[in-house]
Design a protein around this motif. Structure first.
Motif, PDB file in Angstrom:
ATOM      1  N   THR A 277      55.648  77.362  61.658  1.00  0.00           N
ATOM      2  CA  THR A 277      54.433  76.663  62.080  1.00  0.00           C
ATOM      3  C   THR A 277      54.280  76.808  63.592  1.00  0.00           C
ATOM      4  O   THR A 277      55.270  77.054  64.300  1.00  0.00           O
ATOM      5  N   VAL A 278      53.049  76.671  64.052  1.00  0.00           N
ATOM      6  CA  VAL A 278      52.800  76.600  65.492  1.00  0.00           C
ATOM      7  C   VAL A 278      52.282  75.221  65.867  1.00  0.00           C
ATOM      8  O   VAL A 278      51.733  75.026  66.951  1.00  0.00           O
ATOM      9  N   GLY A 279      52.481  74.237  64.973  1.00  0.00           N
ATOM     10  CA  GLY A 279      52.141  72.858  65.292  1.00  0.00           C
ATOM     11  C   GLY A 279      51.032  72.323  64.410  1.00  0.00           C
ATOM     12  O   GLY A 279      50.761  72.824  63.318  1.00  0.00           O
ATOM     13  N   ALA A 280      50.405  71.269  64.890  1.00  0.00           N
ATOM     14  CA  ALA A 280      49.318  70.595  64.177  1.00  0.00           C
ATOM     15  C   ALA A 280      48.417  69.942  65.219  1.00  0.00           C
ATOM     16  O   ALA A 280      48.803  69.778  66.376  1.00  0.00           O
ATOM     17  N   PHE A 281      47.216  69.566  64.789  1.00  0.00           N
ATOM     18  CA  PHE A 281      46.308  68.901  65.714  1.00  0.00           C
ATOM     19  C   PHE A 281      45.349  68.012  64.942  1.00  0.00           C
ATOM     20  O   PHE A 281      45.144  68.163  63.738  1.00  0.00           O
ATOM     21  N   VAL A 282      44.783  67.038  65.656  1.00  0.00           N
ATOM     22  CA  VAL A 282      43.741  66.160  65.126  1.00  0.00           C
ATOM     23  C   VAL A 282      42.460  66.468  65.889  1.00  0.00           C
ATOM     24  O   VAL A 282      42.450  66.452  67.125  1.00  0.00           O
ATOM     25  N   SER A 283      41.392  66.751  65.178  1.00  0.00           N
ATOM     26  CA  SER A 283      40.110  67.073  65.812  1.00  0.00           C
ATOM     27  C   SER A 283      39.371  65.780  66.136  1.00  0.00           C
ATOM     28  O   SER A 283      39.054  64.988  65.249  1.00  0.00           O
ATOM     29  N   ILE A 284      39.133  65.542  67.439  1.00  0.00           N
ATOM     30  CA  ILE A 284      38.401  64.367  67.893  1.00  0.00           C
ATOM     31  C   ILE A 284      36.911  64.698  67.914  1.00  0.00           C
ATOM     32  O   ILE A 284      36.491  65.673  68.536  1.00  0.00           O
ATOM     33  N   LYS A 285      36.094  63.873  67.248  1.00  0.00           N
ATOM     34  CA  LYS A 285      34.685  64.200  67.045  1.00  0.00           C
ATOM     35  C   LYS A 285      33.729  63.323  67.822  1.00  0.00           C
ATOM     36  O   LYS A 285      32.512  63.456  67.669  1.00  0.00           O
ATOM     37  N   SER A 286      34.241  62.420  68.637  1.00  0.00           N
ATOM     38  CA  SER A 286      33.360  61.606  69.473  1.00  0.00           C
ATOM     39  C   SER A 286      34.096  61.258  70.757  1.00  0.00           C
ATOM     40  O   SER A 286      35.332  61.282  70.790  1.00  0.00           O
ATOM     41  N   PRO A 287      33.373  60.969  71.832  1.00  0.00           N
ATOM     42  CA  PRO A 287      34.050  60.690  73.106  1.00  0.00           C
ATOM     43  C   PRO A 287      34.772  59.350  73.097  1.00  0.00           C
ATOM     44  O   PRO A 287      34.439  58.435  72.339  1.00  0.00           O
ATOM     45  N   ALA A 288      35.761  59.237  73.977  1.00  0.00           N
ATOM     46  CA  ALA A 288      36.479  57.970  74.148  1.00  0.00           C
ATOM     47  C   ALA A 288      35.570  56.967  74.842  1.00  0.00           C
ATOM     48  O   ALA A 288      34.744  57.339  75.688  1.00  0.00           O
ATOM     49  N   PRO A 289      35.678  55.672  74.529  1.00  0.00           N
ATOM     50  CA  PRO A 289      34.789  54.695  75.160  1.00  0.00           C
ATOM     51  C   PRO A 289      35.052  54.509  76.652  1.00  0.00           C
ATOM     52  O   PRO A 289      34.136  54.181  77.401  1.00  0.00           O
ATOM     53  N   ASN A 290      36.293  54.698  77.104  1.00  0.00           N
ATOM     54  CA  ASN A 290      36.627  54.525  78.514  1.00  0.00           C
ATOM     55  C   ASN A 290      37.911  55.292  78.816  1.00  0.00           C
ATOM     56  O   ASN A 290      38.526  55.885  77.919  1.00  0.00           O
ATOM     57  N   ARG A 291      38.318  55.262  80.079  1.00  0.00           N
ATOM     58  CA  ARG A 291      39.495  56.026  80.474  1.00  0.00           C
ATOM     59  C   ARG A 291      40.785  55.426  79.936  1.00  0.00           C
ATOM     60  O   ARG A 291      41.774  56.142  79.727  1.00  0.00           O
ATOM     61  N   ARG A 292      40.812  54.122  79.692  1.00  0.00           N
ATOM     62  CA  ARG A 292      42.009  53.523  79.082  1.00  0.00           C
ATOM     63  C   ARG A 292      42.218  54.072  77.676  1.00  0.00           C
ATOM     64  O   ARG A 292      43.340  54.404  77.300  1.00  0.00           O
ATOM     65  N   ALA A 293      41.153  54.148  76.904  1.00  0.00           N
ATOM     66  CA  ALA A 293      41.258  54.718  75.556  1.00  0.00           C
ATOM     67  C   ALA A 293      41.647  56.190  75.622  1.00  0.00           C
ATOM     68  O   ALA A 293      42.455  56.668  74.814  1.00  0.00           O
ATOM     69  N   LEU A 294      41.087  56.929  76.580  1.00  0.00           N
ATOM     70  CA  LEU A 294      41.431  58.343  76.738  1.00  0.00           C
ATOM     71  C   LEU A 294      42.905  58.506  77.081  1.00  0.00           C
ATOM     72  O   LEU A 294      43.589  59.405  76.564  1.00  0.00           O
ATOM     73  N   PHE A 295      43.420  57.630  77.946  1.00  0.00           N
ATOM     74  CA  PHE A 295      44.831  57.680  78.312  1.00  0.00           C
ATOM     75  C   PHE A 295      45.715  57.410  77.090  1.00  0.00           C
ATOM     76  O   PHE A 295      46.675  58.149  76.836  1.00  0.00           O
ATOM     77  N   ASP A 296      45.399  56.354  76.352  1.00  0.00           N
ATOM     78  CA  ASP A 296      46.207  56.022  75.170  1.00  0.00           C
ATOM     79  C   ASP A 296      46.150  57.140  74.143  1.00  0.00           C
ATOM     80  O   ASP A 296      47.163  57.448  73.488  1.00  0.00           O
ATOM     81  N   LEU A 297      44.992  57.764  73.999  1.00  0.00           N
ATOM     82  CA  LEU A 297      44.860  58.873  73.056  1.00  0.00           C
ATOM     83  C   LEU A 297      45.742  60.043  73.463  1.00  0.00           C
ATOM     84  O   LEU A 297      46.323  60.728  72.618  1.00  0.00           O
ATOM     85  N   GLY A 298      45.860  60.275  74.783  1.00  0.00           N
ATOM     86  CA  GLY A 298      46.685  61.382  75.255  1.00  0.00           C
ATOM     87  C   GLY A 298      48.171  61.076  75.236  1.00  0.00           C
ATOM     88  O   GLY A 298      48.987  61.976  75.030  1.00  0.00           O
ATOM     89  N   LEU A 299      48.556  59.813  75.438  1.00  0.00           N
ATOM     90  CA  LEU A 299      49.974  59.478  75.577  1.00  0.00           C
ATOM     91  C   LEU A 299      50.667  59.213  74.259  1.00  0.00           C
ATOM     92  O   LEU A 299      51.820  59.613  74.066  1.00  0.00           O
ATOM     93  N   THR A 300      50.009  58.521  73.324  1.00  0.00           N
ATOM     94  CA  THR A 300      50.712  58.025  72.137  1.00  0.00           C
ATOM     95  C   THR A 300      51.252  59.153  71.266  1.00  0.00           C
ATOM     96  O   THR A 300      52.363  59.036  70.728  1.00  0.00           O
TER      97      THR A 300
END
Length: 482
Positions: A277-300
């Protein structure tokens, strides 16, 4: 002849998987992706037909099994579709040339739009009408969070869910509101893709199981036909790899759902050779509501993958064999891995093995340890602070869209410089160079993070450095002399 038939069957299955699963995520041609994936198999088939199956392939063919998955990933990312294009690709409209879209709003509707901007939160000065974007420039009179929330509610009261309201900064630092069309999936019931996710999960489990047999040197087609039970020997590797990928992507998905961000089910990418395998991914289909949500989406996601990879790697290293260090030893030679190629791996190996691991010794990795190393590699790749990678989300959330793009460009240069020191980073450098610099903005792309998230972001970047940088020779001498 059996090997040739298996190659043909594998080619058909690979084309089906790419056309059904990956083609909706990228503009890259299906035939090109298929050809890249199948190049090592085709080369090996030609070798077998000419020299016989018992003759080992030369280094060039073996190198294809390493290079082609990375080239495949780069080509997929190079043509990666936007969320709107993904929805259009899934729907497959029959019209070849749709008419140009109408303007977002008529001139008489601008008065209603101006009323959405109270002077006490955002003093609106000009509205620039473009074909599919409304740019509203003015001066911010309240906090970014209050201004965005107020304007967003007013726009919804006037225009319903017709627009997404984005508050971001221009290059000159001035805050602007941008209205873009809100195009939700036309058929949400088919948007999640859990059936396809399950199919790709099973296929990836199969390819990683075969890869596990290859890694332990127990894959023989004659023995496999006689005793299919030997597939169990590859499960140690495949189950741990799938656990790492599943936890990471499910955490991505759960975080997206927590912030009401539209996301598709995880997509696993099977490869019929090398690591499976070369990995997996989740396709995000709408923007994050704010930068806190964007950060959590990138870190978790990377954090969850690392937390699962760490105990797997520790157990695997403890059950690996210590072998003499040779000229062939390296960071990606699993039969003679030099742990000093990574600071984190060197520290963990020395902590687990103690005095039995010396400066002039390498590791013959257990298959579970290989899965743990793959988890570290995927964690490091995703934490790269570039574009739409998880690390790109993190630095975007910490330093803003333009600051994150600048950090991404610096990261490209540094990885390219590392490629001159260690050739293993050459393909990473190529992947990063052709990746877009800027990340998509959050709806409120101005409100900053809190102190806890800033510290976690710095720790994530420190983890990236510990994984990818080799142990300095002076520290190696001190560490392995005890």
């Amino acid at each position: 002849m059996t090997f040739v038939l298996l190659s043909i069957l594998l080619g058909i299955l690979t084309y089906w998987v790419i056309s059904r699963g990956v083609s909706t995520m990228t503009r890259s041609p299906v035939w090109l992706l298929w050809l890249i994936v199948m190049t090592p198999i085709l080369a090996l088939t030609v070798w077998v037909l000419r020299y016989g199956r018992n003759t080992p392939p030369n280094l060039s063919i073996l190198g294809l099994f390493v290079i082609c998955p990375l080239v495949y990933t780069w080509v997929v990312l190079l043509g990666r579709r936007s969320p709107a294009e993904i929805g259009a690709a899934v729907e497959k409209p029959l019209r070849q040339a749709p008419p140009p879209p109408p303007p977002l709003m008529e001139r008489e509707e601008e008065a209603r739009l101006r009323a959405c901007f109270p002077w006490s939160v955002y003093f609106l000065q000009t509205i620039e009408c473009r074909q599919q974007v409304m740019v509203c420039r003015g001066r911010l009179k309240a906090t970014a969070a209050v201004a965005h929330s107020t304007v967003q509610q007013n726009v919804r009261s006037q225009f319903g869910e017709q627009f997404l309201v984005v508050l971001q900064t221009e290059r000159n630092g001035h805050p602007v509101f941008t209205l873009v069309p809100n195009r939700p999936p036309s058929n949400p019931s088919q948007g999640s893709g859990w059936l396809l996710s399950l199919v790709l999960f099973v296929l990836t489990l199969g390819t990683t199981t075969l890869a596990g047999l290859l890694l332990v040197g127990d894959l023989s087609f004659s023995a496999l036909r006689a005793q299919p039970i030997i597939l169990v020997k590859g499960l140690g590797y495949s189950l741990t790899v799938m656990l790492i990928l599943s936890v990471r992507e499910l955490m991505h998905y759960a975080t997206a759902r927590h912030y009401n961000i539209a996301a598709a089910a995880p997509v696993f990418i099977p490869v019929p050779y090398f690591l499976g395998t070369v990995g997996a991914f989740v396709s995000i289909k709408s923007p994050a509501p704010n930068r806190r949500a964007l950060f959590d989406l990138g870190l978790t996601g990377p954090l969850a993958g690392f937390m699962v990879s760490l105990p797997i790697l520790i157990w695997g290293v403890a059950h690996s064999q210590v072998v003499p260090l040779t000229a062939e030893s390296g960071l990606f030679n699993f039969q003679s891995l030099d742990p000093k190629g990574s600071i984190l791996l060197a520290l963990l190996s020395k902590w687990v093995l103690g005095g039995s691991l010396q400066l002039d010794q390498a590791l013959d990795l257990h298959s579970v340890a290989i899965a743990g190393c793959l988890g570290l590699v995927l964690t490091a790749l995703n934490l790269m602070p570039v574009g739409q990678l998880d690390g790109g989300h993190i630095v975007h959330a910490m330093y803003g869209r333009w600051g994150g793009a600048a950090i991404g460009n610096i990261a490209r240069v540094l990885v390219a410089a590392m490629a001159f020191i260690q050739s293993a980073y050459l393909l990473w450098a190529l992947l990063l160079i052709f990746m877009p610099s800027r990340d998509d903005p959050a709806l409120d792309d101005i409100s900053e993070l809190d102190g806890v998230r800033d510290v976690l972001g710095l720790m994530a970047m420190a983890l990236l450095v510990l994984i990818i940088l080799p142990m300095p020779q002076t520290l190696s001498a001190l560490l392995f002399s005890t």
